[in-house]
Every structure is written in C-alpha cells, then in structure tokens.
Motif scaffolding. Structure first.
Motif, mmCIF file in Angstrom:
data_model
loop_
_atom_site.group_PDB
_atom_site.id
_atom_site.type_symbol
_atom_site.label_atom_id
_atom_site.label_comp_id
_atom_site.label_asym_id
_atom_site.label_seq_id
_atom_site.Cartn_x
_atom_site.Cartn_y
_atom_site.Cartn_z
ATOM 1 N N GLU A 111 -0.797 7.151 -8.955
ATOM 2 C CA GLU A 111 0.338 8.043 -9.173
ATOM 3 C C GLU A 111 0.897 8.543 -7.847
ATOM 4 O O GLU A 111 2.115 8.642 -7.665
ATOM 5 N N ALA A 112 0.006 8.845 -6.905
ATOM 6 C CA ALA A 112 0.449 9.379 -5.613
ATOM 7 C C ALA A 112 1.273 8.363 -4.837
ATOM 8 O O ALA A 112 2.326 8.692 -4.278
ATOM 9 N N VAL A 113 0.820 7.109 -4.803
ATOM 10 C CA VAL A 113 1.552 6.079 -4.064
ATOM 11 C C VAL A 113 2.880 5.777 -4.748
ATOM 12 O O VAL A 113 3.912 5.610 -4.087
ATOM 13 N N ALA A 114 2.871 5.727 -6.089
ATOM 14 C CA ALA A 114 4.106 5.443 -6.818
ATOM 15 C C ALA A 114 5.139 6.545 -6.612
ATOM 16 O O ALA A 114 6.343 6.271 -6.506
ATOM 17 N N GLY A 115 4.692 7.790 -6.525
ATOM 18 C CA GLY A 115 5.618 8.896 -6.426
ATOM 19 C C GLY A 115 5.980 9.329 -5.019
ATOM 20 O O GLY A 115 7.062 9.873 -4.791
ATOM 21 N N TYR A 116 5.072 9.063 -4.044
ATOM 22 C CA TYR A 116 5.279 9.576 -2.691
ATOM 23 C C TYR A 116 5.283 8.489 -1.619
ATOM 24 O O TYR A 116 5.484 8.765 -0.450
ATOM 25 N N GLY A 117 5.030 7.256 -2.017
ATOM 26 C CA GLY A 117 5.143 6.147 -1.075
ATOM 27 C C GLY A 117 3.877 5.864 -0.291
ATOM 28 O O GLY A 117 2.828 6.497 -0.489
ATOM 29 N N PRO A 118 3.937 4.871 0.613
ATOM 30 C CA PRO A 118 2.776 4.450 1.415
ATOM 31 C C PRO A 118 2.235 5.585 2.286
ATOM 32 O O PRO A 118 2.955 6.519 2.640
ATOM 33 N N HIS A 139 -19.715 -1.193 -8.858
ATOM 34 C CA HIS A 139 -18.714 -0.491 -9.658
ATOM 35 C C HIS A 139 -17.906 -1.450 -10.517
ATOM 36 O O HIS A 139 -17.733 -1.245 -11.709
ATOM 37 N N ARG A 140 -17.330 -2.499 -9.906
ATOM 38 C CA ARG A 140 -16.614 -3.596 -10.568
ATOM 39 C C ARG A 140 -15.196 -3.258 -11.040
ATOM 40 O O ARG A 140 -14.541 -4.108 -11.633
ATOM 41 N N ASP A 141 -14.711 -2.044 -10.805
ATOM 42 C CA ASP A 141 -13.321 -1.753 -11.168
ATOM 43 C C ASP A 141 -12.722 -0.728 -10.205
ATOM 44 O O ASP A 141 -12.123 0.265 -10.623
ATOM 45 N N VAL A 142 -12.874 -0.983 -8.904
ATOM 46 C CA VAL A 142 -12.293 -0.107 -7.893
ATOM 47 C C VAL A 142 -10.794 -0.406 -7.822
ATOM 48 O O VAL A 142 -10.393 -1.524 -7.511
ATOM 49 N N LYS A 143 -9.974 0.580 -8.123
ATOM 50 C CA LYS A 143 -8.525 0.414 -8.127
ATOM 51 C C LYS A 143 -7.888 1.786 -7.953
ATOM 52 O O LYS A 143 -8.549 2.822 -8.147
ATOM 53 N N PRO A 144 -6.601 1.858 -7.610
ATOM 54 C CA PRO A 144 -5.962 3.160 -7.382
ATOM 55 C C PRO A 144 -6.048 4.111 -8.566
ATOM 56 O O PRO A 144 -6.161 5.316 -8.377
ATOM 57 N N ALA A 145 -5.995 3.582 -9.782
ATOM 58 C CA ALA A 145 -6.052 4.456 -10.958
ATOM 59 C C ALA A 145 -7.419 5.098 -11.125
ATOM 60 O O ALA A 145 -7.549 6.102 -11.835
#
Length: 712
Positions: free
Chosen positions: A101-108, A135-141
C-alpha cells in the motif's frame, strides 16, 4: 474491516472479538482484545479442517516452531490452542499499512530508507531460518509498517526445513512476482527461496514496479524462471546485492546472515520516506478510537469456537496449559491489516426481527451474459430450475428471485450490466455467464459495486487475479491446464513422448497451457513442442510427428478452423496416435475433420453423465428438450449461491463471498472449494472437468475427469 456476523462468537479463548479482518477457506481472522486489553489478530480455523487429525498435528507443530522465534521484526504469538474444537491462534495486531500500500500510494523509496528496510527484513529472515523455518511468501503485502520498523507477517504457508512439506512437491505455493524460480517450478524450497523473494521486494520498493513485470500470472512465472529481472531504477549502491538475491541458482544467492552483514544494523531514525510517518500514526490512532467489544448473539447452532470456551477449565481470560504459547515468539499465521483504513462498522441488527408472518425475505440473484448466445439460454434454464427447486424446499429461510441482464457480448456491455443489476440493494450475488472477452470487465465492475460475482464459463488467465476481487471462479483458468486431457494422457495413454502443437495464431491466449505442460511438467514422459506460425500450414509439423511415431499429440490453440487444419494434416501424414484438445476448438468445421479426437471440457453432458440424469429429467419436463452445455453448471452456481446466502443471514451481500470461501460444497457437476492461501478454485481430483470423444462428427460424452483411469 467488517462487522461481526450474528453467527460469530463474542469470545474465543478469553479474547473478546471486535470485528472481522478477513476470511478464507481455512478460517476467519478477527480483530480481538486480549484479557489484558491488548488488540490482536485472532485466526480461528474452521472445524472441518480440525476434524483431520493430521491437520491438528501440523497446526500444533507449526505453533511450536513459532515459539522458537524471538526476532523483533516478526509478529509475536500471544496464545494458541491446537486442541480446541476450532483451533485458533492469536498474534499481535499491527495497525500500520502494508509495504504494498505504501509503495502504491507514495512511490519508490530513497536509498537510505531502502537500506534500513533491507536491514530489518534480513534480520527477520535470519531469525526465521535459524529456527529451521522457511517463510515461502515474502512479499510487500506481508510486510507491515510500524513507527519503529517493519514487521514480517503471514507465516500461513511457512514450513520447517527438513520436514516433509504439507503441500506435495509439484504444486506452486506463494505469490507470482515474488516467489523463486524453484517455487515457480513446484520444487522443494529452502532459505534461499526467501532471499530471492526479499530481492523482489527490494526491487519493487526501489522502482515501484515488480522485478519480473505485471500482468497474467503465467507470464510472470515464466519470466521468473527464464528471464532476467528488471532492475532499471534500483539505486547503484543496492543493484549488486539485489542482483545476487535474484540469481536463478539458489546456491549463488547470499544467505540472510550475509545480508545482515551487508546492510548493517537497522537505523530507526527517519527510516520511513516522507509522508509515511503520518500515515502510520493515523492508522495507529484509529485503533485507540475503537469501542470496547460487546457481546454477540448466535442465531443458529452453537459456534465451534464458542463451544471451546464452554469446555475450557479455569476462568475466562486464563488460557489452559495447552493454550499457553505465551513466549516472545513470532506468528506462524500473521495477519495483514489490509482493511485498517476502511470504514469502521459496529453493531448488528436484532436477529429476532420478523419479516412478516408467512412471508419470507427475498434474495435477488442476477445472471448476465449475451442473450443471443445459446450458452446464455442454457445458463438461464439451469438457473431457473435451481430457483424453482429452492423456492419449494421446506425449511428455507428466503426465496430467490432471478433477474437477467444482457451484456451485448462486449466488455463495456458487461460492465454496464453489472452496474444495472448491482444498483438494486436487494441484489445479493451475480452469476457471469459471459465469455473471456466480457467477464474480466464484469469482475472489475462487480468489485467496484461490492457484489459477489460467480464465474461459470470464462477461463482466461486474466482472471488469475480474481482472488483479489469480489469474484469467485467456479472452474480453473487456462493457467491450470486442461485437467481431463492431462489425466487421460497420464493415467490411460501413458505415452513415452507427447508433442504439443502450439498454434501461434493466438499465442498470448495459448501460451499458459503450453507453459503448464512444459515449465511445470504436468505431462509424464518426454514432451516436445512443435510451434506453427500464425496462419501457416500444419503439414511439416504433422510429418515430423508421424515420422517419430509420437505417442500422443496435444493441440494448443483456440480456433476451430485452425484445429480442423491440424486434424486434417495429421490424418494425411498417417498419424494414428492419441490426439487431444480442449473445449475452445469445438465447432462444426473441427467436428467434421477430427474423428476420434478427445476433447476436455469444464461442462458435462447432463443427459449422459450418470450423476446428472435427475437434473436432465427435470429439464426435459420443464423445457421439452435435453439440457444444453452449461445448463447443469448454472444450476450448481445458483445452488452454491443459495448455500452461501443461507449462511450469511442478514448480511447477504456484504458477507456472501466470505461465507462461500468457508466450506467446500458438493454440487451435481463439481465439488466447489478454494485453496486457503491463494483463494483459487481448487479442483480436487479434477472434479468439474469432463472428457468427450468425436464420433460421427458429434461430441460424445466419455467420462468425468475424476473417473478417468478407473472407468476408461
């Protein structure tokens, strides 16, 4: 966040529930308050999973593994009970936004903040791997942002290193775009896989776009396995380490400990880019404003989780010994606060409110598609049979009214049809009978209108992201391959070599099927691919296939006239082996040329299928004809919707999708269930797929896919 349903308990394990953070096939995640007043995320596992002794053992094992974790960048476990009637696990609640959410809303992010993020996440993974977990599901979300640093959450598919995976090898687990090449191929993964995912996260955070591109899942997976990442825009100081993380060879990647050494210690001063500290603070403040949760009333059978409390020893709020996993650990099942910034809704209606003596409430079900299409007519007839059956059943809680809308066979028309139907506040659910050209637009419109859309017919891989919408697929997409065909080849034909004739006329649409059988190796034996240029003749490819005497041929194309040309070329070349294709090639020209071919479909012949003959008889009695393709599937769609609407109660529209995800359901054509992690349609034993043979220029029913190998 959503309000509690009347059927939800007030308390689980001494934790008072305040609202729903999410729900899926595995369970419900609640926002809850601990006996000591601490807000937490509590996941209650559905009782049908708990009935499996193996599941309880796995749940207990992973809860114990979580107790080993003491890292500051993972989410602490507060309590768990693997022995409860509905097992549950409570973790600390992080009210901040996700990194996605942070990257989508505020950019790189700038270089300094990227380095701080990398330092914290490397430390988190080092702690995870040191404890023997992957872990097997490290992602921004799955990375939440708090004022004092990030938190790695959602260990729902974590596995112990050296312990047999809970999901068998050969299946793909994780999120396309952030999983490693070995995950994309369905192979066993270890700590290097998490490092690859971290590289994807850092690249995305640095550039604002995924390292392996966006779009359809099959394409992203293919690029992950075969192509270089897009690192254009990653700061020079980080390019080298990110590139190493994204090595295709797991042995070439740095370890999490090496990444810790590279990034150094986390610097909490100014670690968030401009604008984000205010967002994080605002989210935290929202939690402080929440009212004290009140008791709820169950309007049906006792809730399994509530029953657990009745049988537990000791005062409320004092977990039994088996519940005490109160170590400073981290979550096996963390929870993303995806809805923290949403509308807070509290209170619930009086469950005793009457709708009037002898008058049942009504639930509207919408059916949209092209009225000029025979498939829509089949859908409507099957749906009306289901409505009539429901409305005459004893003990029903509501009546169903079916409404239809014409989409004109266009994407724009589909979106407009959804808007028209959804505008009625009594509309509970929509059924999309449209095509690959129209349904994706209907999914977008349905999500905008916040109404569940059941997809029966469309199978484009554009729907691979439907799990992030209000839509539910009642069949797999092309990305999952043609199940009946694969099952027949692997269990009956068992060819030493299979040739895939890939018609490049519609390459973007057919490539997912080819990748499924090649990259993911879903065909036993040797597999060759013969590519035929768009519009070109199939003669040369057919000649090579006949000369090799290949055991089987799969036509990967979607145009009936092209499939017919391939069939004629194979016949003229003298090839007599097994020839198969999927339902997209069915048409008069193909049927004239394809004697003996086997075709895999997602619809049954209700008159020939032994398990649907009662439906076929009812169809003949009402309409005077045998049911056409997709009639039985539409009948099941309405009955599946009724099943969910019964469970959702007064919250028919807002809670329906969650209820449909909760339990598997058996219809006359298929068993409907959803993977608890991905929320994708789960075709257990290939249920819902069917095999036909071309005989005398006609498609003849052979078998259900789950009977192949036993009856054919």
């Amino acid at each position: 966040m959503e309000r509690l349903l009347p059927s939800d308990p007030s308390v689980i394990g001494g934790y008072r529930l305040a609202g729903r953070l999410g729900a899926g096939g595995m369970g419900v995640v609640y926002l809850a308050r601990s006996p000591h007043g601490v807000w937490c995320a509590l996941k209650s596992i559905r009782s049908e999973h708990a009935g499996d002794p193996g599941f309880r053992a796995r749940f207990r094992r992973e809860a114990e593994l979580a107790a080993r974790l003491t890292g500051r960048w993972t989410v602490p476990v507060l309590a768990a009970d693997a022995e409860a009637r509905s097992p549950w696990l409570a973790t600390a609640y992080v009210p901040g936004p996700s990194l996605a959410e942070a990257v989508a809303g505020y950019g790189p992010w700038p270089t300094a903040q990227l380095a701080s993020l990398g330092a914290a996440l490397a430390e988190a993974l080092d702690a995870v791997h040191t404890c023997g977990l992957v872990h097997r599901d490290v992602k921004p979300a799955n990375i939440l942002l708090a004022a004092d640093g990030p938190r790695l959450i959602d260990f729902g598919i974590a596995r112990a290193v050296g312990v047999t995976a809970l999901t068998a090898d050969g299946s793909v687990i994780g999120s396309p775009g952030y999983l490693s090449p070995e995950q994309a191929r369905g192979r066993t993964v270890g700590p290097p896989s998490d490092v690859f995912s971290l590289g994807c996260v850092l690249a995305h955070t640095a550039t604002g776009r995924p390292a392996f591109g966006a779009g359809r899942a099959a394409g992203v997976l293919y690029r992950t396995v075969h192509e270089d990442p897009d690192l254009d825009g990653v700061p020079g100081a980080l390019t080298g380490i990110v590139d190493r993380c994204l090595s295709k060879d797991p042995r070439q990647r740095p370890t999490a400990a090496e990444l810790r050494d590279h990034f150094g210690s986390f610097d909490g001063r100014g670690w968030l880019p401009e604008g984000l500290p205010a967002l994080v603070a605002a989210r935290a403040a929202r939690v402080l404003e929440l009212p004290v949760p009140q008791d709820t009333i169950s309007d049906g059978a006792p809730n399994a989780a509530a029953d657990t409390m009745a049988h537990s020893a000791g005062p409320a709020g004092a977990p039994t010994t088996r519940r005490r996993l109160l170590v400073a650990g981290s979550a096996v099942l963390g929870v993303a606060a995806a809805g923290t910034g949403g509308w807070w809704r509290w209170g619930r209606p009086d469950p005793s409110a009457s709708h009037g003596a002898g008058v049942l409430p009504r639930r509207l079900v919408g059916l949209l598609g092209d009225r000029s299409d025979a498939v829509f007519t089949a859908h409507e007839r099957g749906a009306r049979l289901a409505v009539s059956e429901h409305n005459t059943s004893a003990g029903r809680r509501f009546d169903i009214v079916l409404r239809t809308a014409h989409d004109g066979g266009t994407a724009k028309g589909a979106a407009a049809a959804v808007a028209r139907l959804a505008a009625d506040p009594d509309m509970s659910v929509l059924i999309g009978a449209g095509t690959n050209a129209t349904v994706p637009a209907a999914v977008v419109a349905g999500t905008r209108a916040r109404v569940a859309l059941l997809v029966t017919r469309a199978d484009t891989d554009e729907l691979d992201s439907a799990n992030r919408t209000t839509a539910l697929l009642l069949r797999p997409t092309r990305t999952a391959g043609p199940p009946a065909i694969l099952r027949h080849l692997n269990r009956v034909v068992k060819p030493a070599r299979t040739t895939i004739v890939h018609d490049l006329t519609d390459a973007p649409d057919t490539l997912p099927t080819v990748r499924f059988m090649t990259v993911y190796r879903k065909l036993d034996g040797e597999v060759l691919v013969e590519e035929v240029t768009a519009g070109a003749d199939f003669g040369r490819a057919a000649g090579r296939i006949a000369a090799r005497r290949d055991g089987a041929v799969v036509f990967a194309g979607i145009r009936p006239e092209r499939a017919a040309a391939c069939a004629r070329a194979l016949r003229e070349a003298g090839y007599r082996g097994t020839r198969v294709a999927d339902e997209h090639v069915i048409g008069a020209r193909f049927l004239m040329a394809a004697e003996g071919w086997l075709i895999g479909t997602e619809y049954t012949d209700a008159s020939a299928d032994p398990r649907t003959r009662r439906f076929a008889a009812a169809h003949r009695a009402r309409y005077g004809t045998a049911p056409a393709p997709w009639a039985a599937e539409a009948y099941d769609a309405v009955r599946f919707a009724a099943h969910g609407l019964t469970a959702a109660g007064d919250y028919a529209r807002s809670a329906l999708r969650s209820e449909l995800l909760r339990h598997s359901w058996q219809g006359i054509t298929r068993r409907v269930s959803y993977d608890p992690d991905s929320l994708f349609f789960e075709a257990a034993e290939d249920a819902g797929a069917f095999l036909y043979r071309v005989r005398d220029h006609t498609l003849r029913f052979v078998s259900r896919a789950d009977d192949i190998g036993r009856t054919t």
